[in-house]
Design a protein around this motif. Structure first.
Motif, mmCIF file in Angstrom:
data_model
loop_
_atom_site.group_PDB
_atom_site.id
_atom_site.type_symbol
_atom_site.label_atom_id
_atom_site.label_comp_id
_atom_site.label_asym_id
_atom_site.label_seq_id
_atom_site.Cartn_x
_atom_site.Cartn_y
_atom_site.Cartn_z
ATOM 1 N N GLY A 1 56.773 80.952 24.545
ATOM 2 C CA GLY A 1 55.356 80.634 24.668
ATOM 3 C C GLY A 1 55.097 79.956 25.999
ATOM 4 N N PRO A 2 54.032 79.289 26.174
ATOM 5 C CA PRO A 2 53.073 78.877 25.163
ATOM 6 C C PRO A 2 51.939 79.877 24.949
ATOM 7 C CG PRO A 2 52.529 77.802 27.193
ATOM 8 C CD PRO A 2 53.769 78.636 27.446
ATOM 9 N N PRO B 1 59.573 86.375 21.068
ATOM 10 C CA PRO B 1 59.470 87.177 19.850
ATOM 11 C C PRO B 1 58.025 87.350 19.380
ATOM 12 C CG PRO B 1 59.996 84.931 19.281
ATOM 13 C CD PRO B 1 59.985 85.004 20.789
ATOM 14 N N ARG B 2 57.868 88.150 18.368
ATOM 15 C CA ARG B 2 56.591 88.267 17.653
ATOM 16 C C ARG B 2 56.641 87.252 16.519
ATOM 17 N NH1 ARG B 2 55.477 94.064 16.059
ATOM 18 N NH2 ARG B 2 54.782 94.112 18.229
ATOM 19 N N VAL B 3 55.583 86.446 16.386
ATOM 20 C CA VAL B 3 55.550 85.412 15.346
ATOM 21 C C VAL B 3 54.300 85.578 14.493
ATOM 22 C CG1 VAL B 3 56.864 83.736 16.700
ATOM 23 C CG2 VAL B 3 54.373 83.726 16.828
ATOM 24 N N LEU B 4 54.394 85.139 13.250
ATOM 25 C CA LEU B 4 53.234 85.072 12.369
ATOM 26 C C LEU B 4 52.685 83.662 12.487
ATOM 27 C CD1 LEU B 4 51.414 86.306 10.187
ATOM 28 C CD2 LEU B 4 53.063 85.487 8.494
ATOM 29 N N ALA B 5 51.392 83.557 12.802
ATOM 30 C CA ALA B 5 50.798 82.242 13.039
ATOM 31 C C ALA B 5 49.434 82.144 12.375
ATOM 32 C CB ALA B 5 50.648 82.004 14.542
ATOM 33 N N GLY B 6 49.075 80.937 12.009
ATOM 34 C CA GLY B 6 47.719 80.672 11.565
ATOM 35 C C GLY B 6 46.818 80.622 12.784
ATOM 36 N N ALA B 7 45.611 81.146 12.654
ATOM 37 C CA ALA B 7 44.651 81.137 13.757
ATOM 38 C C ALA B 7 43.522 80.176 13.442
ATOM 39 C CB ALA B 7 44.105 82.542 13.999
ATOM 40 N N LEU C 1 49.839 78.768 21.917
ATOM 41 C CA LEU C 1 50.402 78.017 20.798
ATOM 42 C C LEU C 1 49.780 76.633 20.725
ATOM 43 C CD1 LEU C 1 54.201 78.836 21.125
ATOM 44 C CD2 LEU C 1 52.611 79.683 19.399
ATOM 45 N N LEU C 2 49.574 76.162 19.515
ATOM 46 C CA LEU C 2 49.123 74.805 19.244
ATOM 47 C C LEU C 2 50.274 74.038 18.610
ATOM 48 C CD1 LEU C 2 45.678 75.603 17.579
ATOM 49 C CD2 LEU C 2 46.081 74.799 19.911
ATOM 50 N N PRO C 3 50.195 72.724 18.560
ATOM 51 C CA PRO C 3 51.216 71.983 17.814
ATOM 52 C C PRO C 3 51.232 72.464 16.356
ATOM 53 C CG PRO C 3 49.905 70.480 19.138
ATOM 54 C CD PRO C 3 49.232 71.823 19.212
ATOM 55 N N ALA C 4 52.405 72.452 15.750
ATOM 56 C CA ALA C 4 52.538 72.876 14.351
ATOM 57 C C ALA C 4 51.669 71.998 13.466
ATOM 58 C CB ALA C 4 53.990 72.786 13.917
ATOM 59 N N ASP C 5 51.177 72.593 12.364
ATOM 60 C CA ASP C 5 50.375 71.804 11.426
ATOM 61 C C ASP C 5 51.298 70.883 10.626
ATOM 62 O OD1 ASP C 5 51.516 73.321 9.379
ATOM 63 O OD2 ASP C 5 49.698 74.440 8.942
ATOM 64 N N PRO C 6 50.758 70.006 9.787
ATOM 65 C CA PRO C 6 51.600 69.062 9.041
ATOM 66 C C PRO C 6 52.687 69.729 8.187
ATOM 67 C CG PRO C 6 49.320 68.366 8.939
ATOM 68 C CD PRO C 6 49.334 69.723 9.572
ATOM 69 N N ALA C 7 52.445 70.974 7.765
ATOM 70 C CA ALA C 7 53.447 71.691 6.957
ATOM 71 C C ALA C 7 54.499 72.351 7.844
ATOM 72 C CB ALA C 7 52.764 72.733 6.096
ATOM 73 N N VAL D 1 53.322 77.516 12.350
ATOM 74 C CA VAL D 1 52.909 77.871 13.711
ATOM 75 C C VAL D 1 51.412 78.132 13.729
ATOM 76 C CG1 VAL D 1 53.206 79.562 15.566
ATOM 77 C CG2 VAL D 1 55.171 78.877 14.174
ATOM 78 N N ARG D 2 50.719 77.643 14.764
ATOM 79 C CA ARG D 2 49.263 77.824 14.903
ATOM 80 C C ARG D 2 48.962 78.339 16.298
ATOM 81 N NH1 ARG D 2 46.017 77.712 11.069
ATOM 82 N NH2 ARG D 2 44.422 76.784 12.309
ATOM 83 N N VAL D 3 47.889 79.116 16.431
ATOM 84 C CA VAL D 3 47.442 79.600 17.735
ATOM 85 C C VAL D 3 45.931 79.429 17.871
ATOM 86 C CG1 VAL D 3 49.294 81.280 18.066
ATOM 87 C CG2 VAL D 3 47.189 81.998 16.928
ATOM 88 N N ALA D 4 45.478 79.371 19.132
ATOM 89 C CA ALA D 4 44.057 79.304 19.452
ATOM 90 C C ALA D 4 43.778 80.340 20.532
ATOM 91 C CB ALA D 4 43.677 77.914 19.945
ATOM 92 N N VAL D 5 42.573 80.890 20.519
ATOM 93 C CA VAL D 5 42.167 81.861 21.529
ATOM 94 C C VAL D 5 42.061 81.177 22.881
ATOM 95 C CG1 VAL D 5 40.281 83.402 22.255
ATOM 96 C CG2 VAL D 5 40.944 83.273 19.839
#
Length: 71
Positions: free
Chosen positions: A3-4, A36-42, A56-62, A65-69
């Motif tokens: 990333g990022p 790699p290809r990753v599955l992320a919350g948007a 990439l964003l910082p990981a959520d509390p759980a 992986v998170r992403v933002a446009v």
């Protein structure tokens, strides 16, 4: 470390309740630059268009992986 940044390969909106998650929420497969290809919350609850640039964003509390446009 990868990333990022990357680009959306595919995206969907989940509307079915899953333990620990409140629908609706967006998920995206992201091809990370040089990685790699990753599955992320948007961010938000709308599917992202194919080839949308994201970061990439910082990981959520759980730890998910998170992403933002990238704007």
């Amino acid at each position: 470390m990868f990333g990022p940044t990357g680009r959306v390969w595919s995206s969907t909106v989940v509307r079915i309740p899953v333990p620990g998650r409140t629908p609706p929420y967006a998920l995206a497969y992201v091809d990370l630059d040089d990685g790699p290809r990753v599955l992320a919350g948007a961010e938000g609850d709308a599917a992202l268009a194919m080839d949308t640039p994201v970061r990439l964003l910082p990981a959520d509390p759980a730890g998910d992986v998170r992403v933002a446009v990238v704007r």
